[in-house]
Design a protein around this motif. Structure first.
Motif, PDB file in Angstrom:
ATOM      1  N   LEU A 157      10.427  10.725  -3.425  1.00  0.00           N
ATOM      2  CA  LEU A 157      11.055  10.230  -3.820  1.00  0.00           C
ATOM      3  C   LEU A 157      11.013   8.861  -3.179  1.00  0.00           C
ATOM      4  CD1 LEU A 157      12.727  11.455  -6.661  1.00  0.00           C
ATOM      5  CD2 LEU A 157      10.393  10.494  -7.205  1.00  0.00           C
ATOM      6  N   LEU A 158      10.345   8.000  -3.142  1.00  0.00           N
ATOM      7  CA  LEU A 158      10.565   7.078  -2.072  1.00  0.00           C
ATOM      8  C   LEU A 158      10.827   5.608  -2.560  1.00  0.00           C
ATOM      9  CD1 LEU A 158      11.375   6.673   1.252  1.00  0.00           C
ATOM     10  CD2 LEU A 158       8.918   6.228   1.841  1.00  0.00           C
ATOM     11  N   PRO A 159      12.326   4.987  -2.619  1.00  0.00           N
ATOM     12  CA  PRO A 159      12.783   3.809  -3.640  1.00  0.00           C
ATOM     13  C   PRO A 159      11.718   2.821  -3.101  1.00  0.00           C
ATOM     14  CG  PRO A 159      15.035   4.732  -2.909  1.00  0.00           C
ATOM     15  CD  PRO A 159      13.566   5.391  -1.818  1.00  0.00           C
ATOM     16  N   GLY A 160      11.176   1.761  -3.827  1.00  0.00           N
ATOM     17  CA  GLY A 160      10.689   0.764  -3.807  1.00  0.00           C
ATOM     18  C   GLY A 160       8.441   1.222  -3.867  1.00  0.00           C
ATOM     19  N   PHE A 161       8.454   2.170  -3.612  1.00  0.00           N
ATOM     20  CA  PHE A 161       7.086   3.178  -3.183  1.00  0.00           C
ATOM     21  C   PHE A 161       6.483   3.591  -4.325  1.00  0.00           C
ATOM     22  CE2 PHE A 161       8.220   1.598   0.508  1.00  0.00           C
ATOM     23  CZ  PHE A 161       6.915   1.387   1.479  1.00  0.00           C
ATOM     24  N   VAL A 162       5.454   3.802  -5.248  1.00  0.00           N
ATOM     25  CA  VAL A 162       4.551   4.805  -6.151  1.00  0.00           C
ATOM     26  C   VAL A 162       3.880   5.863  -5.335  1.00  0.00           C
ATOM     27  CG1 VAL A 162       3.429   4.807  -7.863  1.00  0.00           C
ATOM     28  CG2 VAL A 162       5.463   2.583  -7.961  1.00  0.00           C
ATOM     29  N   ASP A 163       3.592   6.738  -6.288  1.00  0.00           N
ATOM     30  CA  ASP A 163       2.518   7.955  -5.368  1.00  0.00           C
ATOM     31  C   ASP A 163       1.621   7.650  -6.662  1.00  0.00           C
ATOM     32  OD1 ASP A 163       0.700  10.190  -4.929  1.00  0.00           O
ATOM     33  OD2 ASP A 163       2.765  11.653  -5.073  1.00  0.00           O
ATOM     34  N   VAL A 164       0.235   7.308  -5.400  1.00  0.00           N
ATOM     35  CA  VAL A 164      -1.019   7.017  -6.220  1.00  0.00           C
ATOM     36  C   VAL A 164      -2.134   7.381  -5.326  1.00  0.00           C
ATOM     37  CG1 VAL A 164       0.191   4.320  -6.059  1.00  0.00           C
ATOM     38  CG2 VAL A 164      -1.391   4.531  -4.314  1.00  0.00           C
ATOM     39  N   LEU A 181      -0.807  18.064  -0.164  1.00  0.00           N
ATOM     40  CA  LEU A 181      -0.141  17.384   1.385  1.00  0.00           C
ATOM     41  C   LEU A 181      -0.446  16.372   1.284  1.00  0.00           C
ATOM     42  CD1 LEU A 181      -0.301  20.614   3.452  1.00  0.00           C
ATOM     43  CD2 LEU A 181       1.866  20.408   1.343  1.00  0.00           C
ATOM     44  N   ASP A 182      -1.681  15.508   1.025  1.00  0.00           N
ATOM     45  CA  ASP A 182      -2.399  14.694   1.521  1.00  0.00           C
ATOM     46  C   ASP A 182      -2.177  13.929   0.468  1.00  0.00           C
ATOM     47  OD1 ASP A 182      -4.170  15.597   4.039  1.00  0.00           O
ATOM     48  OD2 ASP A 182      -4.464  17.152   2.674  1.00  0.00           O
ATOM     49  N   ARG A 183      -1.272  12.247   0.817  1.00  0.00           N
ATOM     50  CA  ARG A 183      -0.959  11.763   0.027  1.00  0.00           C
ATOM     51  C   ARG A 183      -0.519  10.353  -0.017  1.00  0.00           C
ATOM     52  NH1 ARG A 183       4.350  15.325  -2.808  1.00  0.00           N
ATOM     53  NH2 ARG A 183       3.505  16.898  -2.775  1.00  0.00           N
ATOM     54  N   CYS A 184      -0.396   9.834  -1.015  1.00  0.00           N
ATOM     55  CA  CYS A 184      -0.855   8.048  -0.367  1.00  0.00           C
ATOM     56  C   CYS A 184       0.016   6.974  -1.151  1.00  0.00           C
ATOM     57  CB  CYS A 184      -1.406   7.325  -0.900  1.00  0.00           C
ATOM     58  SG  CYS A 184      -1.255   5.105  -0.424  1.00  0.00           S
ATOM     59  N   LEU A 185       2.217   6.016  -0.716  1.00  0.00           N
ATOM     60  CA  LEU A 185       2.794   6.165  -1.620  1.00  0.00           C
ATOM     61  C   LEU A 185       2.559   4.337  -0.775  1.00  0.00           C
ATOM     62  CD1 LEU A 185       5.607   8.322  -0.768  1.00  0.00           C
ATOM     63  CD2 LEU A 185       5.032   8.121  -2.525  1.00  0.00           C
ATOM     64  N   ALA A 186       2.362   4.070  -2.471  1.00  0.00           N
ATOM     65  CA  ALA A 186       2.570   2.239  -1.915  1.00  0.00           C
ATOM     66  C   ALA A 186       3.819   1.296  -2.135  1.00  0.00           C
ATOM     67  CB  ALA A 186       0.633   2.165  -3.068  1.00  0.00           C
ATOM     68  N   HIS A 187       3.416   0.395  -2.033  1.00  0.00           N
ATOM     69  CA  HIS A 187       4.637  -0.491  -2.274  1.00  0.00           C
ATOM     70  C   HIS A 187       4.409  -1.746  -2.303  1.00  0.00           C
ATOM     71  CE1 HIS A 187       7.898  -2.923  -2.755  1.00  0.00           C
ATOM     72  NE2 HIS A 187       7.455  -4.265  -1.611  1.00  0.00           N
ATOM     73  N   GLY A 188       3.862  -2.830  -3.385  1.00  0.00           N
ATOM     74  CA  GLY A 188       2.592  -3.848  -3.875  1.00  0.00           C
ATOM     75  C   GLY A 188       2.004  -3.900  -2.915  1.00  0.00           C
TER      76      GLY A 188
END
Length: 237
Positions: A157-164, A181-188
């Motif tokens: 959980l990272l404020p402003g980011f979404v796990d996509v 383990l291999d992920r992407c968190l995106a903002h905007g």
């Protein structure tokens, strides 16, 4: 007003591949080249990339930057078929406990209007969340994506980011236990597609994403909150 236009928007999403190559015993430059030729990404992010990976432009052309880690044979690398500004290095929090090296860094690259952070985070579950917070702060709220090997178990959980990123497991620990383990968190950004590809020579599956700038018709991004006071700062450097 006629004639008043802003920066040109991409007509299609940015196609990104990310792959932990498993140092000397995993994927070689030839394997990366073959995958790039098959998938034709706009951006290829690599973790555990050795100096041998610098031969990639000789195999498929394009533009390549590698960020080594002090005292290690591997590091992070980025390849693109088109020119892009030289990435910058961002030092991440590290444990003060003995034997917790190497000090990890993120690789920050600007591709058009999107900022990408290539990461290979620490195994400590508290520490890798702190490292993500450092990366997010450095992105300054710009349209961005943090992509790579998170070494994180469970929700992030990272404020402003979404796990996509892809939801399926991407790593087999000791070739037995599956983890995502291999992920992407995106903002905007809006993720048009996210897949984990088949296993290759590495013990990690490559992940493939198509990312686009969010617009008024897209789901609103989570509003960034003020970071909480860090009460464990003394344990890190």
């Amino acid at each position: 007003m006629p004639g008043a236009t802003g920066p040109p928007r991409r007509e299609r999403p940015v196609k990104v591949l990310s792959w932990n190559l498993l140092r000397l015993t995993g994927a070689a430059a030839e394997d990366v080249a073959a995958l790039a030729q098959k998938e034709r990404p706009d951006l290829f992010l690599m973790q555990e990339a050795t100096k041998h990976m610098e031969t990639l432009p000789d195999l498929i052309g394009g533009h390549f930057h590698r960020l080594s880690w002090l005292g290690r044979i591997h590091g992070l690398a980025i390849w693109s078929p088109t020119p892009f500004p030289r990435p910058t290095a961002l030092s991440l929090p590290a444990s003060r406990l003995p034997g917790r090296l190497p000090r990890r860094r993120a690789q920050i690259a600007q591709i058009g209007e999107i900022t990408f952070a290539n990461v290979h985070l620490s195994h400590g579950q508290l520490l890798n969340r702190r490292q993500l917070g450092r990366v997010a702060a450095a992105l300054h709220g710009r349209p961005s994506a943090i992509i790579g090997d998170y070494n994180a178990v469970g929700p992030v959980l990272l404020p402003g980011f979404v796990d996509v990123g892809p939801r399926e497991p991407t790593h087999l620990a000791s070739n037995v236990v599956p983890f995502r383990l291999d992920r992407c968190l995106a903002h905007g950004l809006v993720c048009r597609s996210a897949y984990a590809l088949d296993f290759g020579p590495s013990d990690h599956r490559p992940i493939r994403l198509e990312l686009d700038l969010a617009d008024s018709n897209s789901a609103p991004a989570t509003k960034a909150r003020k970071p909480r006071k860090d009460r464990l700062r003394r344990f890190y450097r």
